[in-house]
Design a protein around this motif. Structure first.
Motif, PDB file in Angstrom:
ATOM      1  N   ILE A 249      -2.893  -4.481   1.165  1.00 39.55           N
ATOM      2  CA  ILE A 249      -3.066  -4.535  -0.290  1.00 39.55           C
ATOM      3  C   ILE A 249      -1.892  -5.277  -0.920  1.00 39.55           C
ATOM      4  CG2 ILE A 249      -3.301  -3.157  -2.392  1.00 39.55           C
ATOM      5  CD1 ILE A 249      -4.463  -0.917  -0.604  1.00 39.55           C
ATOM      6  N   ILE A 250      -0.683  -4.914  -0.520  1.00 40.28           N
ATOM      7  CA  ILE A 250       0.520  -5.552  -1.060  1.00 40.28           C
ATOM      8  C   ILE A 250       0.542  -7.036  -0.719  1.00 40.28           C
ATOM      9  CG2 ILE A 250       3.043  -5.604  -0.932  1.00 40.28           C
ATOM     10  CD1 ILE A 250       2.883  -2.553  -0.328  1.00 40.28           C
ATOM     11  N   ALA A 251       0.084  -7.372   0.496  1.00 44.62           N
ATOM     12  CA  ALA A 251       0.113  -8.769   0.950  1.00 44.62           C
ATOM     13  C   ALA A 251      -0.775  -9.682   0.113  1.00 44.62           C
ATOM     14  CB  ALA A 251      -0.315  -8.840   2.418  1.00 44.62           C
ATOM     15  N   MET A 252      -1.765  -9.125  -0.590  1.00 47.56           N
ATOM     16  CA  MET A 252      -2.633  -9.938  -1.439  1.00 47.56           C
ATOM     17  C   MET A 252      -1.957 -10.342  -2.743  1.00 47.56           C
ATOM     18  SD  MET A 252      -5.241 -10.554   0.328  1.00 47.56           S
ATOM     19  CE  MET A 252      -5.953 -11.531  -0.976  1.00 47.56           C
ATOM     20  N   ASN A 253      -0.779  -9.816  -2.983  1.00 41.90           N
ATOM     21  CA  ASN A 253      -0.008 -10.169  -4.182  1.00 41.90           C
ATOM     22  C   ASN A 253      -0.848 -10.012  -5.453  1.00 41.90           C
ATOM     23  OD1 ASN A 253       2.335 -11.060  -5.506  1.00 41.90           O
ATOM     24  ND2 ASN A 253       1.641 -13.200  -5.497  1.00 41.90           N
TER      25      ASN A 253
ATOM     26  N   PRO B 116       0.641   6.542  -3.638  1.00 40.43           N
ATOM     27  CA  PRO B 116       2.077   6.557  -3.956  1.00 40.43           C
ATOM     28  C   PRO B 116       2.825   5.363  -3.365  1.00 40.43           C
ATOM     29  CG  PRO B 116       1.375   8.739  -3.276  1.00 40.43           C
ATOM     30  CD  PRO B 116       0.235   7.820  -2.996  1.00 40.43           C
ATOM     31  N   GLN B 117       2.408   4.908  -2.187  1.00 40.27           N
ATOM     32  CA  GLN B 117       3.103   3.778  -1.554  1.00 40.27           C
ATOM     33  C   GLN B 117       2.896   2.471  -2.310  1.00 40.27           C
ATOM     34  OE1 GLN B 117       1.499   4.308   2.480  1.00 40.27           O
ATOM     35  NE2 GLN B 117       3.558   4.736   3.220  1.00 40.27           N
ATOM     36  N   ILE B 118       1.656   2.200  -2.714  1.00 40.27           N
ATOM     37  CA  ILE B 118       1.434   0.937  -3.437  1.00 40.27           C
ATOM     38  C   ILE B 118       1.967   1.034  -4.868  1.00 40.27           C
ATOM     39  CG2 ILE B 118      -0.488   0.225  -1.987  1.00 40.27           C
ATOM     40  CD1 ILE B 118      -2.413   1.065  -4.162  1.00 40.27           C
ATOM     41  N   THR B 119       2.031   2.253  -5.400  1.00 41.77           N
ATOM     42  CA  THR B 119       2.654   2.434  -6.712  1.00 41.77           C
ATOM     43  C   THR B 119       4.150   2.162  -6.614  1.00 41.77           C
ATOM     44  OG1 THR B 119       1.024   4.109  -7.337  1.00 41.77           O
ATOM     45  CG2 THR B 119       3.073   4.063  -8.586  1.00 41.77           C
ATOM     46  N   LYS B 120       4.759   2.675  -5.556  1.00 39.15           N
ATOM     47  CA  LYS B 120       6.192   2.473  -5.346  1.00 39.15           C
ATOM     48  C   LYS B 120       6.519   1.014  -5.081  1.00 39.15           C
ATOM     49  CE  LYS B 120      10.035   4.846  -3.082  1.00 39.15           C
ATOM     50  NZ  LYS B 120      10.413   5.894  -2.092  1.00 39.15           N
ATOM     51  N   ALA B 121       5.528   0.289  -4.573  1.00 42.83           N
ATOM     52  CA  ALA B 121       5.726  -1.139  -4.318  1.00 42.83           C
ATOM     53  C   ALA B 121       5.695  -1.960  -5.599  1.00 42.83           C
ATOM     54  CB  ALA B 121       4.657  -1.648  -3.358  1.00 42.83           C
TER      55      ALA B 121
END
Length: 298
Positions: free
Chosen positions: A84-88, A105-110
């Motif tokens: 998910i993060i890699a899709m920017n 929580p992880q993608i929120t923290k990202a």
């Protein structure tokens, strides 16, 4: 030493230190990069004319066909943060049914912007969701039109059923192959969307007293004794034929549906949320359930 520790930090923590988006509210009326983690949201966003904003989806987002061309970031209940993060993305949208528990929580923290929308488990909630998305994207008129399409479709399905003059209510069960659990389970019998659609098609959901997706009980299937079984497409195709489905899936051969070879194939995602196409899908169900000649023969 500080440089070594920095390199060892997980991707999500590094991203959170940047705070690229800061989780601020963004303007849905502007073009953006969206990762969509909900099949109904994917369909609705495309229907609202905003599908060009979606850059990635979860594996369950298979409608419309344009969604199948997009990159996938995993199954919505078994996600990892890195894809998910890699899709920017500028925005990640979901329907409060994503997992595991630590991924949000992880993608929120990202530092990603995340927005949750409502579900579409009833006709009314589907209409509310269309209006909610229409307001967010600035496509209120299109959303109103889609609500009218939904209402008209449901009315047409009711008229179709009435015109058939059906008196006997068939008992119907939905059996689905879950990719996450790698197993067959009974989707119906719990008053979900599938049960509602069965009723709208003039039938009665077969009562199933089993353990759901964790374990399919052959005894419970046999005791529920459905007259017709709806097999979702992947599970049906996995067996390769109706005869193999009846012989192999626990308990099916002992039911009226199995004995009379009344197993019909249906697209899974058309049974688990309501939307503008629901009227047409209910009419398809009506024809499949009440017209044995329309069922698959192999």
């Amino acid at each position: 030493m500080k440089k070594i520790l920095l390199l060892a930090l997980p991707l999500a923590i590094l991203a959170s230190s940047c705070g690229r988006f800061g989780n601020k509210e963004i303007d849905g009326k502007k073009d953006m990069r969206i990762v969509c983690l909900s099949k109904q949201l994917t369909e609705y966003v495309f229907a609202l004319g905003k599908g060009h904003n979606i850059v990635a989806v979860d594996l369950s987002s298979t409608y419309p066909d344009s969604a199948k061309l997009l990159k996938t970031v995993g199954y919505h209940r078994a996600l990892a943060p890195e894809p998910i993060i890699a899709m920017n993305p500028d925005l990640v949208i979901h329907s409060n049914d994503i997992g595991p528990e630590n991924v949000l929580p992880q993608i929120t923290k990202a530092g990603l912007n995340i927005k949750a929308f409502g579900g579409a488990n009833t006709i009314d909630s589907a209409k509310l969701l269309l209006k909610e998305l229409g307001k967010f994207f600035g496509t209120e008129n299109k959303a109103d039109s889609l609500v009218k399409v939904l209402d008209a479709g449901i009315a047409k399905a009711a008229d179709t059923l009435k015109a058939m003059g059906i008196k006997d209510s068939l008992r119907v069960m939905i059996i689905h192959f879950g990719l996450r659990n790698n197993n067959y389970f009974v989707m119906s019998g719990r008053n979900g969307v599938g049960d509602k659609m069965i009723r709208l098609a003039g039938c009665t959901p077969a009562t199933y007293d089993g353990k759901g997706s964790r374990e399919m009980s052959a005894e419970a299937v046999a005791l529920s004794n459905p007259d017709v079984i709806i097999a979702t497409d992947y599970g049906y195709d996995k067996m390769g034929s109706m005869d193999k489905f009846i012989a192999t899936v626990p308990g099916v051969a002992l039911t009226n549906a199995g004995k009379n070879r009344r197993v019909v194939r249906f697209e899974e995602h058309d049974l688990i949320y309501f939307g503008p196409r629901s009227g047409d899908n209910i009419i398809k169900l009506i024809n499949l359930l009440h017209n044995p000649a329309s069922a698959p023969t192999k």
